[in-house]
Design an enzyme around this catalytic site. Structure first.
Site, short mmCIF file in Angstrom:
data_model
loop_
_atom_site.label_atom_id
_atom_site.label_comp_id
_atom_site.label_asym_id
_atom_site.label_seq_id
_atom_site.Cartn_x
_atom_site.Cartn_y
_atom_site.Cartn_z
N HIS A 1 -4.45 8.56 8.88
CA HIS A 1 -5.36 8.32 8.03
C HIS A 1 -6.00 7.47 8.01
O HIS A 1 -6.87 7.10 9.88
CB HIS A 1 -4.57 8.38 6.98
CG HIS A 1 -5.83 8.01 5.85
ND1 HIS A 1 -5.55 8.25 4.74
CD2 HIS A 1 -7.40 9.70 5.56
CE1 HIS A 1 -6.70 7.90 3.54
NE2 HIS A 1 -7.46 8.49 4.36
N CYS B 1 0.23 4.00 1.80
CA CYS B 1 -0.91 4.14 1.29
C CYS B 1 -1.62 4.89 0.50
O CYS B 1 -2.66 4.94 -0.68
CB CYS B 1 -1.91 3.53 3.00
SG CYS B 1 -1.50 2.16 3.08
N HIS B 2 -2.27 6.24 0.74
CA HIS B 2 -3.47 7.25 0.58
C HIS B 2 -1.78 8.64 0.30
O HIS B 2 -2.46 9.38 0.45
CB HIS B 2 -4.24 6.98 1.31
CG HIS B 2 -4.50 6.19 1.28
ND1 HIS B 2 -4.84 5.47 2.42
CD2 HIS B 2 -5.87 5.66 0.51
CE1 HIS B 2 -5.50 4.61 2.86
NE2 HIS B 2 -5.78 4.64 1.05
N GLY B 3 -0.65 8.19 0.46
CA GLY B 3 0.34 9.62 0.06
C GLY B 3 0.51 10.21 0.80
O GLY B 3 0.63 11.53 1.13
N PRO C 1 -6.06 6.14 -4.79
CA PRO C 1 -6.34 7.48 -4.21
C PRO C 1 -5.59 8.59 -5.15
O PRO C 1 -4.89 9.11 -3.79
CB PRO C 1 -7.04 7.20 -3.17
CG PRO C 1 -5.97 7.24 -2.53
CD PRO C 1 -5.44 5.32 -3.89
#
Lengths: 138, 688
Positions: free
Chosen positions: A83, A102-104, B360
């Site tokens: 990503h 960081c973003h899963g 997020p």
């Protein structure tokens, strides 16, 4: 501005001895500035990787295509989330694979993306088996 | 350059130059005689403020560059050396770091002013586009500047942003390798970022010259949006605009000085006080606040390439504004619909900024997507639509009429939009605080002698803290940015030079090679730094069950926690910045029995305040472990306070000098602002 000669030389292939890595364990080595996970997969992990329907994956790829024939228990992947480049944590997440904090994004025991924003599976670096217990990366 | 002047200097030497290079005439016509509209408000002072900030950044940057080393192994240390040892290095660094934020704050006000008053409309399209170019250059410069200290955020921010270019089809990876100069962000990357960071501000200066030139060709816009027609509409730039700008600048400097002297780390990230580690990704990667809205837009789109395109489009759409908004009325003052939507747009931007700092997940993702749509709709749908359907109110006949007339009171939608703006702004300001892991109890807020504008380090506490460090902590933790001579520095533990030398001589320092080519040991000297207990990371890990005891020089600034709404607003005014010492004191006293139902991995200990609750360090301090000569109680709470105070000093030995100079600067600035205010009123008395 492309990498200069000394940087390229520092990126020459490295050899890694696999004997200290026990069943179910993994280590992280650095090559060309990138972290590389070398995972000694258990039978369960290999089965979990192979039992998924490949076409249902976000980035379809069979487990067999991501490991070397005859050495199915060894997974060698670049530990950089596809990503935005963070380092996923091994043995975390719903698939007992990798989890990127960081973003899963979540990867399975073959390093393939299963859920989250990452678009592609964890990259497999160029490597070959010098012997049954030693690999050369690069 | 369109000023009415056939200026001739009286001085014969100057006349000699003027005949050969008419620079004095140029200065006179551009900045003295230049006719400026009489009705400008304070939103017009930000152009002058921006020019000042560019100058400040270049000056402080050039001096910083004399002491900074752009090498991956040396950069972090060189910045610490600037802050600790270079004369007024701490001031230069704070000015440059806070200056970047103030520069962006001013540019956003300047841009929103342009949006509201239609300053991008004919004949100022090129002026506006030059401004967009300056903004893009600023973003590139700011990004590269943040990488230079080579902290964790520097490195990982660079990794994330350079990786964006890999989204470009076919050539993406080639471009990224070319940008990096290697196979990952590393030393070649840092070196070239330093080169470009030094270069771009001068490119910006060049584009600013074009920007001011384009401005002077068209003349300045004004709040009425009506062009000047007669001499009654304008006043000469000097002294009217000059004095007014100086007053505006002075107020701006007060805000700037607040950050420099009293809240230097408020807008920064604690993680950037940890040296860059390519093997460890921080839990939350957050860019500096001025990029947050674009970061939110990037993350809103689930597709990698589309997200990158959306992010860059969000900036580039600005360049098309003159052709998207074709309404004939310039100023939103006379466009009731456009005015309301403008304020809503401002709120959208601020909320996007808030979201850019959140993880997020969940509702944040949904909100981000909705607001991204709102952002683009404003430019691509709303403004073109309003150009067609809006009925504007009549504009004044002339600028002179506008000055004489009274303005209407704020309409209700404006007030409610302003309230929304305040709330959104507050949320946004809070997002600049580092968002640490959710699994963390908030440490209790203790009273510290060094807190507040007049805070000082308690000398006794520093000396006791030093004793604790020496007897307990130094067995595992280094303190490599503190030298023995620092113990005799003003604003520190208050030892004499002789005492510091005696303290140093108790240590054995490795030195060499001697004339035989061998390394040897010798007693420490004041110039030596505290030695680390282990020769390298691997040795440290072996001795500590695989864990790496961090160096403690910066730990009081490298650890923080979220204060939550609305405390982070009060913190800005109360100058609260003691999260680090609160955390240290809490962790030292936070060891507990593992609660039922919670599992802690083998070899770890349960700690109430350590993120994740599992800490590898066993409880290091307990009652009676260290005795003090000054009679202070030998208890754990006492140790926790003293070591936290000592570590705060180790992280910022110049704090007392900073606060002292801050007080002097504030007094002078307040007096200056007052003087400028009355001067401005006097000068403008006949113009209003």
């Amino acid at each position: 501005m492309n990498p200069d000669a000394s940087t390229i030389a520092a990126g020459a292939p490295i050899e890694v001895d696999l004997t200290p890595i026990a069943d179910g364990q993994d280590i992280k080595v650095f090559w060309r500035g990138k972290p590389i996970y070398i995972m000694h997969r258990t039978k369960k992990q290999i089965e979990e990787a192979r039992s998924v329907q490949v076409s249902s994956l976000p980035d379809p790829q069979s487990d067999e295509a991501r490991v070397k024939e005859g050495h199915d228990q060894w997974l060698v992947v670049i530990g950089i989330c596809t990503h935005l480049g963070c380092i996923p944590i091994a043995h975390e997440g719903n698939y007992d694979g990798f989890f990127c904090p960081c973003h899963g994004s979540q990867y399975d025991t073959s390093g393939r993306i299963r859920q989250g924003p990452a678009p592609a599976n964890l990259a497999v670096p160029p490597y070959q088996f010098v012997s049954d217990s030693k690999i050369q990366i690069g | 350059m369109s000023g009415p002047s056939d200026f001739q200097p009286t001085n014969p030497a100057l006349r000699w130059i003027e005949r050969r290079l008419p620079i004095f005439g140029l200065m006179h016509s551009s900045f003295v005689a230049y006719p400026t509209p009489r009705n400008l408000n304070y939103w017009w002072t930000f152009g002058a403020i921006l020019s000042l900030m560019l100058g400040v950044q270049i000056l402080t940057g050039v001096v910083l560059a004399m002491h900074y080393t752009p090498h991956a192994d040396l950069a972090f240390g060189s910045v610490e050396r600037i802050v600790r040892d270079v004369n007024f290095g701490w001031l230069l660094r704070n000015m440059h770091a806070a200056g970047a934020s103030m520069f962006f704050f001013a540019v956003y006000v300047h841009m929103f002013r342009g949006l509201y008053y239609g300053s991008y409309k004919e004949p100022r399209e090129v002026l506006w586009i030059l401004g967009v170019i300056i903004y893009l250059l600023m973003m590139a410069t700011g990004f590269m500047g943040y990488v230079l200290p080579w902290g964790q955020m520097s490195f990982w921010g660079a990794t994330v942003i350079t990786n964006l270019f890999s989204a470009i089809p076919y050539v993406g990876d080639l471009i990224v390798t070319w940008l990096w100069g290697g196979y990952s962000v590393g030393n070649p990357t840092l070196n070239r970022f330093f080169s470009l960071h030094y270069l771009l501000p001068f490119v910006i200066a060049g584009v600013v010259v074009l920007h001011v030139w384009a401005l002077h060709v068209a003349g300045q816009n004004n709040p009425a949006g009506v062009e000047p027609r007669t001499e009654k509409d304008t006043v000469p730039f000097t002294p009217y605009a000059t004095i007014k700008d100086m007053f505006g600048v002075s107020c701006f400097l007060l805000l700037y000085a607040w950050f420099i002297f009293y809240m230097p780390n408020y807008l920064g990230d604690a993680d950037n006080y940890i040296p860059a580690n390519p093997g460890v990704t921080p839990a939350h990667i957050v860019p500096e606040w001025y990029y947050l809205p674009f970061y939110a837009i990037l993350r809103s789109i689930p597709n990698k390439l589309a997200g990158v395109i959306a992010m860059f489009s969000a900036i580039l759409v600005l360049a098309f504004l003159p052709w998207l908004d074709t309404a004939r009325t310039r100023s939103s003052r006379y466009r009731p619909l456009a005015k309301q939507f403008f304020w809503i747009f401002v709120v959208v931007c601020v909320l996007l900024g808030y979201l850019g700092a959140q993880p997020p997940e969940g509702i944040y993702v949904i909100a981000g997507r909705i607001l991204t749509v709102c952002y683009f709709s404003y430019f691509l749908i709303l403004l073109p639509l309003l150009s067609r359907i809006e009925k504007p109110r009549p504009v004044p006949n002339s600028i002179a009429d506008d000055v004489i007339a009274k303005y209407g009171s704020k309409t209700a939608p404006m007030v409610s939009a302003a309230i929304m703006l305040a709330v959104a702004g507050a949320l946004f300001a809070g997002s600049t605080q580092s968002a640490l892991a959710e699994q963390q109890d908030t440490p209790p807020s203790l009273k510290w002698s060094f807190a507040g504008p007049f805070g000082k380090y308690d000398r006794g506490s520093l000396q006791r803290g030093l004793k604790i460090y020496k007897e307990v902590c130094s067995n595992c933790h280094g303190l490599s940015y503190i030298a023995f001579r620092n113990l005799a520095d003003p604003g520190g533990p208050g030892y004499s030079a002789a005492q510091a030398a005696a303290f140093a001589s108790e240590y054995k320092i490795k030195d060499g090679p001697n004339d035989q080519g061998e390394m040897f040991e010798r007693p420490g000297r004041p110039a030596d730094y505290f030695p680390s207990p282990f020769p390298n990371e691997q040795a440290a890990r072996v001795a500590n069950g695989g864990g790496l005891p961090p160096d403690l020089s910066l730990i009081a600034k490298a650890r923080s926690y979220e204060r939550g709404f609305p405390w982070f607003i009060f913190d800005f005014f109360s100058q609260f910045q003691e999260q680090g010492p609160n955390y240290i004191a809490a962790v030292l006293q936070g060891y507990q029995k593992t609660p039922p139902g919670v599992t802690i991995p083998e070899g770890n200990y349960y700690n109430k305040y350590f993120p994740g609750h599992a800490i590898k360090m066993p409880q290091p301090l307990s009652d009676g472990q260290v005795t003090f000569d000054d009679g202070s109680p030998a208890t754990l709470p006492q140790y926790a306070r003293d070591i936290a105070t000592f570590l705060m000093w180790a992280a910022e030995p110049q704090m007392e000098a900073r606060k002292r100079l801050g007080l002097q600067v504030f007094v002078i600035l307040i007096i200056f602002t007052g003087l400028m205010y009355f001067t401005k009123k006097k000068v403008w008395a006949d113009a209003h």
